[in-house]
Motif scaffolding. Structure first.
Motif, PDB file in Angstrom:
ATOM      1  N   GLN A 241      60.416  46.001  34.637  1.00 33.56           N
ATOM      2  CA  GLN A 241      59.604  47.069  34.182  1.00 33.56           C
ATOM      3  C   GLN A 241      58.765  46.170  33.253  1.00 33.56           C
ATOM      4  N   ASP A 242      57.749  47.200  32.946  1.00 31.17           N
ATOM      5  CA  ASP A 242      56.991  46.820  31.737  1.00 31.17           C
ATOM      6  C   ASP A 242      57.688  46.391  30.458  1.00 31.17           C
ATOM      7  N   VAL A 243      57.151  45.395  29.589  1.00 31.93           N
ATOM      8  CA  VAL A 243      58.071  44.916  28.618  1.00 31.93           C
ATOM      9  C   VAL A 243      58.086  46.078  27.597  1.00 31.93           C
ATOM     10  N   ASP A 244      57.236  46.899  27.422  1.00 31.32           N
ATOM     11  CA  ASP A 244      57.366  47.963  26.257  1.00 31.32           C
ATOM     12  C   ASP A 244      58.298  48.914  26.645  1.00 31.32           C
ATOM     13  N   ALA A 245      58.163  49.266  28.038  1.00 30.14           N
ATOM     14  CA  ALA A 245      59.165  50.339  28.453  1.00 30.14           C
ATOM     15  C   ALA A 245      60.730  49.846  28.580  1.00 30.14           C
ATOM     16  N   ALA A 246      60.984  48.515  28.874  1.00 29.70           N
ATOM     17  CA  ALA A 246      62.119  48.020  28.981  1.00 29.70           C
ATOM     18  C   ALA A 246      62.545  47.797  27.591  1.00 29.70           C
ATOM     19  N   ALA A 247      61.834  47.322  26.746  1.00 26.86           N
ATOM     20  CA  ALA A 247      62.381  47.390  25.304  1.00 26.86           C
ATOM     21  C   ALA A 247      62.946  48.625  24.738  1.00 26.86           C
ATOM     22  N   ALA A 248      62.056  49.472  25.080  1.00 26.53           N
ATOM     23  CA  ALA A 248      62.552  50.846  24.672  1.00 26.53           C
ATOM     24  C   ALA A 248      63.797  51.366  25.185  1.00 26.53           C
TER      25      ALA A 248
ATOM     26  N   HIS B 125      71.486  40.479  13.058  1.00 25.95           N
ATOM     27  CA  HIS B 125      71.819  39.287  12.376  1.00 25.95           C
ATOM     28  C   HIS B 125      71.457  37.807  13.195  1.00 25.95           C
ATOM     29  N   ARG B 126      71.988  37.947  14.406  1.00 30.27           N
ATOM     30  CA  ARG B 126      71.671  36.933  15.321  1.00 30.27           C
ATOM     31  C   ARG B 126      70.249  36.764  15.536  1.00 30.27           C
ATOM     32  N   ALA B 127      69.642  37.782  15.709  1.00 31.70           N
ATOM     33  CA  ALA B 127      68.057  37.739  15.768  1.00 31.70           C
ATOM     34  C   ALA B 127      67.308  36.965  14.949  1.00 31.70           C
TER      35      ALA B 127
ATOM     36  N   VAL C 278      65.323  41.451  25.157  1.00 29.93           N
ATOM     37  CA  VAL C 278      66.166  41.636  23.855  1.00 29.93           C
ATOM     38  C   VAL C 278      65.175  41.498  22.471  1.00 29.93           C
ATOM     39  N   VAL C 279      64.708  40.539  22.493  1.00 33.76           N
ATOM     40  CA  VAL C 279      64.071  40.187  21.406  1.00 33.76           C
ATOM     41  C   VAL C 279      63.030  41.363  21.038  1.00 33.76           C
ATOM     42  N   ALA C 280      62.114  41.899  22.101  1.00 34.59           N
ATOM     43  CA  ALA C 280      61.237  42.969  21.794  1.00 34.59           C
ATOM     44  C   ALA C 280      62.285  44.215  21.491  1.00 34.59           C
ATOM     45  N   ALA C 281      63.494  44.380  22.282  1.00 37.03           N
ATOM     46  CA  ALA C 281      64.194  45.701  21.671  1.00 37.03           C
ATOM     47  C   ALA C 281      64.776  45.373  20.375  1.00 37.03           C
TER      48      ALA C 281
END
Length: 73
Positions: free
Chosen positions: A22-29, A49-51, A62-65
């Motif tokens: 999926q599109d990065v923005d949609a997947a992150a959401a 914290h780990r991020a 996951v970083v985007a989320a």
């Protein structure tokens, strides 16, 4: 040097696999929504914290989320 992946990062990475096409923005959401709906607050806090301490073991989705989780926290 090997990195030990926390259970939260491993689980978030597994969730990200479901949205890979999926599109990065949609997947992150969608990842953000899943984490908000189903994860214990302590699990979310550990992921955030780990991020902060390093994202080298995190899927880019996951970083985007995580950015969304921080923004809406």
């Amino acid at each position: 040097m090997t990195h030990t992946v926390s259970p939260q990062v491993r689980l978030a990475n597994e969730i990200a696999l479901q949205f890979r096409g999926q599109d990065v923005d949609a997947a992150a959401a969608k990842i953000d929504r899943h984490i908000r709906d189903f994860w214990d607050p302590r699990m979310r806090a550990d992921l955030l914290h780990r991020a902060e301490t390093g994202v080298e073991t995190m899927d880019p989705l996951v970083v985007a989320a995580v950015r969304l989780l921080r923004h809406q926290a």
